[in-house]
Design a protein around this motif. Sequence first.
Motif, PDB file in Angstrom:
ATOM      1  N   ARG A  64       0.840  -1.201   0.000  1.00  0.00           N
ATOM      2  CA  ARG A  64       0.000   0.000   0.000  1.00  0.00           C
ATOM      3  C   ARG A  64       0.876   1.251   0.000  1.00  0.00           C
ATOM      4  O   ARG A  64       0.612   2.214  -0.706  1.00  0.00           O
ATOM      5  CB  ARG A  64      -0.913  -0.009   1.224  1.00  0.00           C
ATOM      6  N   GLU A  65       1.941   1.223   0.781  1.00  0.00           N
ATOM      7  CA  GLU A  65       2.823   2.396   0.867  1.00  0.00           C
ATOM      8  C   GLU A  65       3.573   2.597  -0.457  1.00  0.00           C
ATOM      9  O   GLU A  65       3.741   3.723  -0.924  1.00  0.00           O
ATOM     10  CB  GLU A  65       3.792   2.203   2.041  1.00  0.00           C
ATOM     11  N   MET A  66       4.009   1.498  -1.079  1.00  0.00           N
ATOM     12  CA  MET A  66       4.666   1.601  -2.393  1.00  0.00           C
ATOM     13  C   MET A  66       3.690   2.180  -3.415  1.00  0.00           C
ATOM     14  O   MET A  66       4.052   2.953  -4.292  1.00  0.00           O
ATOM     15  CB  MET A  66       5.140   0.228  -2.887  1.00  0.00           C
ATOM     16  N   TYR A  67       2.418   1.792  -3.291  1.00  0.00           N
ATOM     17  CA  TYR A  67       1.414   2.282  -4.224  1.00  0.00           C
ATOM     18  C   TYR A  67       1.198   3.784  -4.048  1.00  0.00           C
ATOM     19  O   TYR A  67       1.235   4.545  -5.011  1.00  0.00           O
ATOM     20  CB  TYR A  67       0.083   1.528  -4.047  1.00  0.00           C
ATOM     21  N   VAL A  68       0.992   4.231  -2.793  1.00  0.00           N
ATOM     22  CA  VAL A  68       0.657   5.647  -2.628  1.00  0.00           C
ATOM     23  C   VAL A  68       1.881   6.540  -2.790  1.00  0.00           C
ATOM     24  O   VAL A  68       1.745   7.737  -3.031  1.00  0.00           O
ATOM     25  CB  VAL A  68      -0.066   5.969  -1.295  1.00  0.00           C
ATOM     26  N   ARG A  69       3.085   5.968  -2.697  1.00  0.00           N
ATOM     27  CA  ARG A  69       4.270   6.801  -2.950  1.00  0.00           C
ATOM     28  C   ARG A  69       4.656   6.796  -4.418  1.00  0.00           C
ATOM     29  O   ARG A  69       5.096   7.807  -4.941  1.00  0.00           O
ATOM     30  CB  ARG A  69       5.472   6.295  -2.150  1.00  0.00           C
ATOM     31  N   PHE A  70       4.555   5.621  -5.039  1.00  0.00           N
ATOM     32  CA  PHE A  70       5.130   5.502  -6.384  1.00  0.00           C
ATOM     33  C   PHE A  70       4.157   5.013  -7.437  1.00  0.00           C
ATOM     34  O   PHE A  70       3.899   5.689  -8.410  1.00  0.00           O
ATOM     35  CB  PHE A  70       6.334   4.542  -6.357  1.00  0.00           C
ATOM     36  N   PHE A  71       3.615   3.805  -7.234  1.00  0.00           N
ATOM     37  CA  PHE A  71       2.990   3.128  -8.369  1.00  0.00           C
ATOM     38  C   PHE A  71       1.755   3.826  -8.916  1.00  0.00           C
ATOM     39  O   PHE A  71       1.451   3.686 -10.084  1.00  0.00           O
ATOM     40  CB  PHE A  71       2.673   1.677  -8.020  1.00  0.00           C
TER      41      PHE A  71
END
Length: 525
Positions: free
Chosen positions: A390-397
């Motif tokens: 989730r954190e990778m998504y809201v920061r990057f993906f």
Amino acid sequence: AMLDPERGLSLTIARVVQRLQGSSLHSQLERQARVSLHKPEIKLESLKEDIKDFLKTSGWEKKLQNAVYSELSVFPSPCHPAAPPEHIKEPLAYMRKAQGSWEKRILKSLNSMCTELNIPLAQKRPVNEQKELLNKWNEMGTDEPDLSLFRPVYAPKDFLEVLMNLRNPNYENGEQPSFRNHLGLIQVPLKVKDIPELKEDFSELGLNIGQLGIDDSAQVPPEFFENEHVRVGQKVLEEQDSAAAQQYVRQGCPTALRADLWALILNISNQPEDILYYEQLKSNVIQHDLLVDSLIYKDVKLTASNDDYYFVFEDYLYQVLLCFSRDTSVLEHFTYSSATPPKSYIRGKLGMEEYAVFYPPNVNYNSFILSVAPLCFLYHEPSKLYQIFREMYVRFFFRLHSISSHPSGIVSLCLLFETLLQTHLPQLFYHLREIGAQPLRISFKWMVRAFSGYLATDQLLLLWDRILGYNSLEILAVLAAAVFAFRAVNLMEVTSLAAAEAVLADLSTLKVMPLLQIFLFATVT
């Protein structure tokens, strides 16, 4: 509307304070401060200082620093107070408009699928189905439902078409002087970096700096660098400092430390309340049946079960993606994303907010699956795996699936890729263009999936180390250009798009770091 730095700083501080005030960290700090009052070293006459010292020595100050650092990494620098909220989402009106019509198109596709198949977007599961799903939660992959009628909402090439048709209305028929000579598919004038600027940004990837992922560096014997790098990495983990970890991973993560370092950078500690939150999402999945569940199911079957690396994680992929589709905390990121989450209501409850279901804005789950799968190599505990994704998504993906002018957004990455090729490999660029094999038609899917499913897993993780280390996706465009440079001799021979695609069909033997180094630091500029 530019802010003077001091005003900007005070706005940033105010926003971070406001966001941390409601957090569990805030209540933990208060509890710790109260506990400390009973300690003999806390004196009434120096109360404030003593409590501060206590929080420092007991490691709580570090936790607070990491939380602040995390906020600063995710949220954009503050806009002018007078700027309307949509400017925070995306400053360029034509980009906002394009993103809006793309979302409408996706939603229309979803709705027409509901009508055709006579299935609601969302409905409560009957109790017996709930029980059944709960029992097989850890082995959902064994199911073989008939999903032949469900179709993917869109494919990467549909999205590319939309990006190719973007135009800035202020420039009629391409009259901007500096941009007139750009011969790629992307026709919007965004500022992208050139190689000298990229060299400066990615200076830690330089030829005379030790790197994990380079086997034969002339400067530093690899074993010597690796042993030392592991020692430093362990120290960074002991210190529990997110900023130091982010700097450290620019030279790559030792395999044994990667999971902990990434979690530290993303400030994920898997507290009891995080585990509870994950369990709540899971119970939401069990109670409600969404149309996207079938789409996720179909995509996981198509993607993971055909991939030698990822098929073993099939059950994890269902769990993470089904929970993600229910997660309303992800909606926070829409304040700084050009996207707006579509909303639908459970059948028969139109307009009743507690029955609203937010549809994840990107229903091309195929790319999601490929962004979760590599994380399964690092995290085996579902709630932790979930939080990291989730954190990778809201920061990057999320930036790879929405139309915006952000430097890490997919439009800028496409333009950066084309500009690098046109500038540094002009012969190759013109040749491919002449035979109808525009390079972006081939590299787009690599970038939109952050190379997942294309590179060998160890290489993919080395690449993602650098995404986290530089807090930027620009390295995806640089790598895509470097791949073309690496295969340039073969590509100069081809005479059709299909032949060019064949030359670039298999990236699984590529070594990411040497390619990036050679392209950035050995290209004559």
